[in-house]
Design an enzyme around this catalytic site. Structure first.
Site, PDB file in Angstrom:
ATOM      1  NE  ARG A 255      20.222  50.840  41.745  1.00 13.83           N
ATOM      2  CZ  ARG A 255      20.855  50.485  42.864  1.00 13.83           C
ATOM      3  NH1 ARG A 255      20.877  49.227  43.246  1.00 13.83           N
ATOM      4  NH2 ARG A 255      21.465  51.379  43.614  1.00 13.83           N
TER       5      ARG A 255
ATOM      6  N   GLY B 280      25.875  44.031  45.802  1.00 13.84           N
ATOM      7  CA  GLY B 280      25.134  43.786  47.036  1.00 13.84           C
ATOM      8  C   GLY B 280      24.190  42.602  46.915  1.00 13.84           C
ATOM      9  CG  ASP B 281      20.646  42.442  49.336  1.00 11.21           C
ATOM     10  OD1 ASP B 281      20.800  43.428  48.576  1.00 11.21           O
ATOM     11  OD2 ASP B 281      19.789  42.400  50.228  1.00 11.21           O
TER      12      ASP B 281
ATOM     13  CG  ASP C  35      22.691  45.857  53.597  1.00 17.33           C
ATOM     14  OD1 ASP C  35      23.689  45.607  52.910  1.00 17.33           O
ATOM     15  OD2 ASP C  35      21.598  46.204  53.118  1.00 17.33           O
TER      16      ASP C  35
ATOM     17  NE  ARG D 142      27.757  68.361  66.749  1.00 19.10           N
ATOM     18  CZ  ARG D 142      26.827  67.776  67.504  1.00 19.10           C
ATOM     19  NH1 ARG D 142      25.871  68.492  68.072  1.00 19.10           N
ATOM     20  NH2 ARG D 142      26.847  66.485  67.690  1.00 19.10           N
TER      21      ARG D 142
ATOM     22  N   GLY E 274      20.589  54.400  53.514  1.00 17.66           N
ATOM     23  CA  GLY E 274      20.250  53.210  54.289  1.00 17.66           C
ATOM     24  C   GLY E 274      18.749  52.991  54.255  1.00 17.66           C
ATOM     25  NE  ARG E 275      17.315  51.657  48.848  1.00 17.86           N
ATOM     26  CZ  ARG E 275      17.613  51.246  47.634  1.00 17.86           C
ATOM     27  NH1 ARG E 275      16.826  51.511  46.657  1.00 17.86           N
ATOM     28  NH2 ARG E 275      18.713  50.556  47.399  1.00 17.86           N
TER      29      ARG E 275
ATOM     30  N   GLY F  98      28.884  62.349  67.624  1.00 20.25           N
ATOM     31  CA  GLY F  98      28.238  62.764  68.879  1.00 20.25           C
ATOM     32  C   GLY F  98      26.821  63.263  68.650  1.00 20.25           C
ATOM     33  CB  ALA F  99      24.131  62.234  66.309  1.00 22.76           C
TER      34      ALA F  99
ATOM     35  NE  ARG G  20      24.908  54.940  45.760  1.00 17.68           N
ATOM     36  CZ  ARG G  20      24.746  53.761  46.334  1.00 17.68           C
ATOM     37  NH1 ARG G  20      25.795  53.046  46.677  1.00 17.68           N
ATOM     38  NH2 ARG G  20      23.552  53.298  46.562  1.00 17.68           N
TER      39      ARG G  20
HETATM   40  P1  ATP Z   1      23.006  47.924  46.497  1.00 17.17           P
HETATM   41  O1  ATP Z   1      23.098  47.328  47.888  1.00 17.17           O
HETATM   42  O2  ATP Z   1      24.049  48.940  46.262  1.00 17.17           O
HETATM   43  O3  ATP Z   1      21.625  48.387  46.143  1.00 17.17           O
HETATM   44  P2  ATP Z   1      22.471  45.513  45.008  1.00 17.17           P
HETATM   45  O4  ATP Z   1      23.345  44.515  44.357  1.00 17.17           O
HETATM   46  O5  ATP Z   1      21.601  45.031  46.139  1.00 17.17           O
HETATM   47  O6  ATP Z   1      23.397  46.735  45.464  1.00 17.17           O
HETATM   48  P3  ATP Z   1      20.154  45.829  43.288  1.00 17.17           P
HETATM   49  O7  ATP Z   1      19.738  46.989  42.469  1.00 17.17           O
HETATM   50  O8  ATP Z   1      19.215  45.307  44.323  1.00 17.17           O
HETATM   51  O9  ATP Z   1      21.570  46.244  43.904  1.00 17.17           O
HETATM   52  O10 ATP Z   1      20.493  44.606  42.309  1.00 17.17           O
HETATM   53  C1  ATP Z   1      21.379  44.780  41.205  1.00 17.17           C
HETATM   54  C2  ATP Z   1      20.854  44.053  40.013  1.00 17.17           C
HETATM   55  O11 ATP Z   1      20.781  42.641  40.298  1.00 17.17           O
HETATM   56  C3  ATP Z   1      19.423  44.410  39.605  1.00 17.17           C
HETATM   57  O12 ATP Z   1      19.379  45.582  38.817  1.00 17.17           O
HETATM   58  C4  ATP Z   1      19.005  43.178  38.809  1.00 17.17           C
HETATM   59  O13 ATP Z   1      19.504  43.233  37.513  1.00 17.17           O
HETATM   60  C5  ATP Z   1      19.715  42.058  39.577  1.00 17.17           C
HETATM   61  N1  ATP Z   1      18.759  41.425  40.501  1.00 17.17           N
HETATM   62  C6  ATP Z   1      18.374  41.850  41.716  1.00 17.17           C
HETATM   63  N2  ATP Z   1      17.438  41.030  42.255  1.00 17.17           N
HETATM   64  C7  ATP Z   1      17.219  40.070  41.323  1.00 17.17           C
HETATM   65  C8  ATP Z   1      16.356  38.927  41.269  1.00 17.17           C
HETATM   66  N3  ATP Z   1      15.523  38.620  42.269  1.00 17.17           N
HETATM   67  N4  ATP Z   1      16.405  38.154  40.160  1.00 17.17           N
HETATM   68  C9  ATP Z   1      17.242  38.447  39.134  1.00 17.17           C
HETATM   69  N5  ATP Z   1      18.062  39.516  39.144  1.00 17.17           N
HETATM   70  C10 ATP Z   1      18.060  40.313  40.207  1.00 17.17           C
END
Ligand code: ATP
Length: 339
Positions: free
Chosen positions: A88, A118-119, A146, A171, A187-188, A202-203, A272
């Site tokens: 990150r 991810g997003d 998600d 269980r 799952g934040r 079966g929770a 993970r």
């Molecule tokens: P996971 O779902 O596993 O958390 P992710 O891709 O959503 O995966 P993030 O830590 O949210 O994980 O994002 C990964 C990296 O993408 C961040 O460490 C950052 O470097 C970059 N990033 C995230 N959001 C932004 C943003 N708004 N602008 C620029 N870079 C971003």
């Protein structure tokens, strides 16, 4: 005139690209290696050079690049984690950081990039592609499943099976000792992993951020149903659930029901890792090939998704802004069966 953001498959321009980058970013997810392998080999099959960018956006900023040959991705399809490592990067969130990353890509002659993450990772890619002339195509890989626009993200199925295996074992102890186990899964912001693993195990109660009503279910279970049964049970909770995860819920339950033997199990990072399931490998492979195809077709700022098993292309700005909806019918089913 061509709108670069639109999705067009009928007039491919398979000439411009010479060298692509591939990297993994955000949390690791099982199947990322299968995606790296597919991207690398599909690109080589199309006469492209491939560069692996290590440690996500931080590695891009630092120019931590490795050339990728077919042999470099041998024997990795079955491995969890990511051979390119992940990170990150706060620096990439700044325009100075992205400028450094752009300079490194230019220096290495990289024309386009496949981002597996991810997003957050896609938001970063979208931002950079708006600032500089570089194409990104995304492969969704996150155990949360998600992402809007795809039924499936790489790693979710493996994580789901890991949770189910762990909870089945818990269980045994719950029943043997007559205990209530509150099991917290990742799952934040998304409860899909908790919901489906809860159903599969079966929770007795499933607590997810998407449904507050489930807390009434917990009360009902503890006050009524529980007394008539064998004094054991599994309560699945997503870490992002409102009262604050398993520890807080346990504290509350103990206060209200001091007679109960309540235990907490936070599954944590065990969810993970591990060898990806067959489906995770197959889908990662399909998506990897589709990502290279999309770059060859001059696509930019899109995510590859799966819709009922078919490959689709979803613009990043939709994939990152819209929410993946959850099937709340499953909660009704769980309630109905839990008599
Ligand atoms: P996971 O779902 O596993 O958390 P992710 O891709 O959503 O995966 P993030 O830590 O949210 O994980 O994002 C990964 C990296 O993408 C961040 O460490 C950052 O470097 C970059 N990033 C995230 N959001 C932004 C943003 N708004 N602008 C620029 N870079 C971003």
């Amino acid at each position: 005139m061509t709108d670069k953001n639109s999705i067009q498959n009928d007039s491919p321009k398979r000439t411009k690209l010479r060298k692509i980058g591939v990297f993994t970013s955000g949390g690791d997810a099982p199947g990322m290696n299968a995606a790296i392998r597919a991207v690398t080999r599909a690109a080589i099959a199309n006469k492209l050079k491939v560069v692996g960018i290590r440690r996500g956006y931080q590695g891009m900023i630092e120019g931590d690049f490795v050339p990728m040959k077919s042999a470099d991705v041998s024997g990795i399809i079955q491995l969890g984690g990511t051979i390119l490592r992940t990170a990150r990067s706060n620096e990439f969130r700044t325009s100075e950081g992205r400028q450094k990353a752009w300079q490194q890509l230019q220096k290495a002659g990289i024309d386009a990039v496949v981002v597996i993450g991810g997003d957050g990772s896609f938001t970063g890619a979208l931002t950079m592609s708006q600032e500089y002339n570089i194409s990104f195509v995304g492969i969704p890989a996150t155990i949360d499943n998600d992402m809007y626009g795809t039924d499936y993200t790489i790693g979710y199925e493996t994580a789901l099976n890991s949770v189910v295996c762990a909870v089945d074992k818990i269980r045994d102890t719950a029943v043997s000792h007559g205990r209530i186990f509150i099991v917290e899964v990742m799952g934040r912001e998304a409860g899909l992993l908790a919901l489906n693993s809860g159903i599969a195990c079966g929770a007795e109660v499933i607590l997810i951020p998407e449904s507050k009503e489930q807390h009434d279910e917990l009360k009902r279970f503890l006050e009524k149903g529980y007394k008539n049964r064998d004094r054991s049970g599994i309560i699945m909770v997503a870490e992002g659930d409102e009262p604050g995860g398993a520890l807080n819920i346990a504290e509350q339950v103990r206060k209200e029901h001091p007679d109960l033997d309540v235990r907490v199990s936070i599954l944590g990072h065990i969810q993970r890792g591990g060898s990806p399931t067959a489906n995770d490998r197959v889908n990662a492979t399909k998506m990897g090939v589709a990502a290279v195809d999309a770059l060859l077709d001059d696509q930019k700022s899109i995510m590859i998704g799966l819709d009922n098993g078919k490959i689709v292309q979803v613009p990043f700005n939709k994939a990152v802004k819209l929410n993946h909806s959850i099937d709340c019918n499953l909660l009704d089913i769980q309630k109905m069966l839990n008599i």
